[in-house]
Design an enzyme around this catalytic site. Structure first.
Site, PDB file in Angstrom:
ATOM      1  CB  THR A  49      38.575  22.144 -32.717  1.00 23.74           C
ATOM      2  OG1 THR A  49      39.713  21.654 -32.004  1.00 23.74           O
ATOM      3  CG2 THR A  49      38.059  23.392 -32.031  1.00 23.74           C
ATOM      4  CE1 TYR A 137      44.205  15.293 -36.119  1.00 23.44           C
ATOM      5  CE2 TYR A 137      42.049  15.481 -37.138  1.00 23.44           C
ATOM      6  CZ  TYR A 137      42.884  15.689 -36.060  1.00 23.44           C
ATOM      7  OH  TYR A 137      42.401  16.299 -34.934  1.00 23.44           O
ATOM      8  CE  LYS A 165      45.575  18.776 -35.815  1.00 25.07           C
ATOM      9  NZ  LYS A 165      44.149  18.845 -35.466  1.00 25.07           N
TER      10      LYS A 165
END
Length: 306
Positions: A49, A137, A165
């Site tokens: 993001t 991730y 994550k």
């Protein structure tokens, strides 16, 4: 055991840009204050993001410097090091460590396809080069590789990672991962979803990394606190309001790509809320057209954000 204990709401911090595409310091400071004042439990700098892969080394450094200075140590800050190759990830990691982050976020290699074994080697090389806690991730839509449960367990046992994550969208696999690590209190599982956070927390996840948390950090904190208190009715109510707010991510299509529509939806909302000066993204991503901006505004009004 890792010294970094991630939990709760850890948003991937939006990177506001000036019209010349330099980092907008004033807006970034305002965003960090918005997040910390909203009660978040950590900051994820230079995530997806944050448009991390669009930023050069100088821009990445500015983001880290500004955000850490504004946060002032009030919450832990981890930093994305994403790049296609191991040596470039190590360069990013060394830069982040020199600027004072608390931990690193590492994906598998991308563009060049990798195997599970090569991915373990990749994480090991990064850890050897930069001895900071690492969050793995898992985002196969971008890396073309899903981190297997066996790979995650192996990296944990080799003390390469302290958390994961999960942005794979595979909530069943994440549920099984929770059982795999039921005996590991020093390991955190964070969901990258904005829309099934209540399900993930009920299943044992330790927190959430929501891009939409840039817009409404307090809402995600309320959701997390309700879940932690066992008030699943309140958690579901907040999650459903956030799902309605999440519709901002779809308003740019087909004028933009789905990715630009998502980040652009966040930035458009934050611009309308007075958090950032400009809603544009890194080139070549298009800003949302006027009709889409109006739809985003209507969603903000309907969900109590304006």
């Amino acid at each position: 055991m890792s010294t970094l204990k991630l939990h709760g709401i850890v948003p991937p911090v939006v990177t506001p840009l000036n019209e010349d595409f330099s980092v907008d310091e004033t807006s970034l400071r305002k965003v960090v204050r918005h997040l910390v004042d909203g009660g978040v439990h950590g900051l994820f700098l230079l995530g997806s993001t944050s448009e991390c892969v669009f930023l050069n080394a100088g821009q990445r450094a500015r983001v880290i410097e500004i955000a850490l200075d504004e946060a002032g140590g009030r919450v832990p800050a981890v930093c994305g090091t994403m790049d296609p190759t191991t040596d470039r990830v190590i360069e990013n990691a060394r830069q982040a460590r020199s600027l004072g982050v608390d931990g690193l976020v590492v994906t598998s290699q991308f563009y060049t396809r990798s195997s599970q074994g090569e991915t373990i080697d990749h994480f090991s090389m990064v850890k050897d080069a930069v001895d900071l806690p690492i969050l793995a991730y898992d985002i196969p839509v971008c890396t073309n590789l899903k981190l297997s449960r066996e790979t995650i367990r192996t990296m944990y046992e080799r003390k390469l990672i302290c958390a994961v994550k999960d942005s794979s969208g595979d909530i069943e696999n994440m549920r099984m991962l929770g059982l795999d690590f039921a005996d590991a209190p020093d390991f955190a599982i964070l969901t990258g979803s904005e829309t099934v956070v209540d399900y993930a927390l009920l299943g044992g996840a330790h927190g959430n990394v929501p891009g939409l948390g840039n817009v409404d950090p307090a809402g995600y904190v309320r959701l997390y606190e309700a879940a932690r208190a066992g008030d699943w009715v309140a958690a579901r109510r907040e999650q459903e309001r956030l799902i309605r707010l999440f519709q901002i991510v779809f308003q740019g299509v087909p004028h933009t790509s789905p990715n630009a529509s998502g980040v652009g939806g966040f930035k458009t909302a934050m611009h309308l809320m007075g958090l950032i000066a400009h809603p544009h993204m890194s080139r070549p991503n298009r800003v949302l057209p006027p009709a889409a901006v109006e739809r985003v505004k209507d969603i903000l009004l309907a969900t109590g954000m304006l």
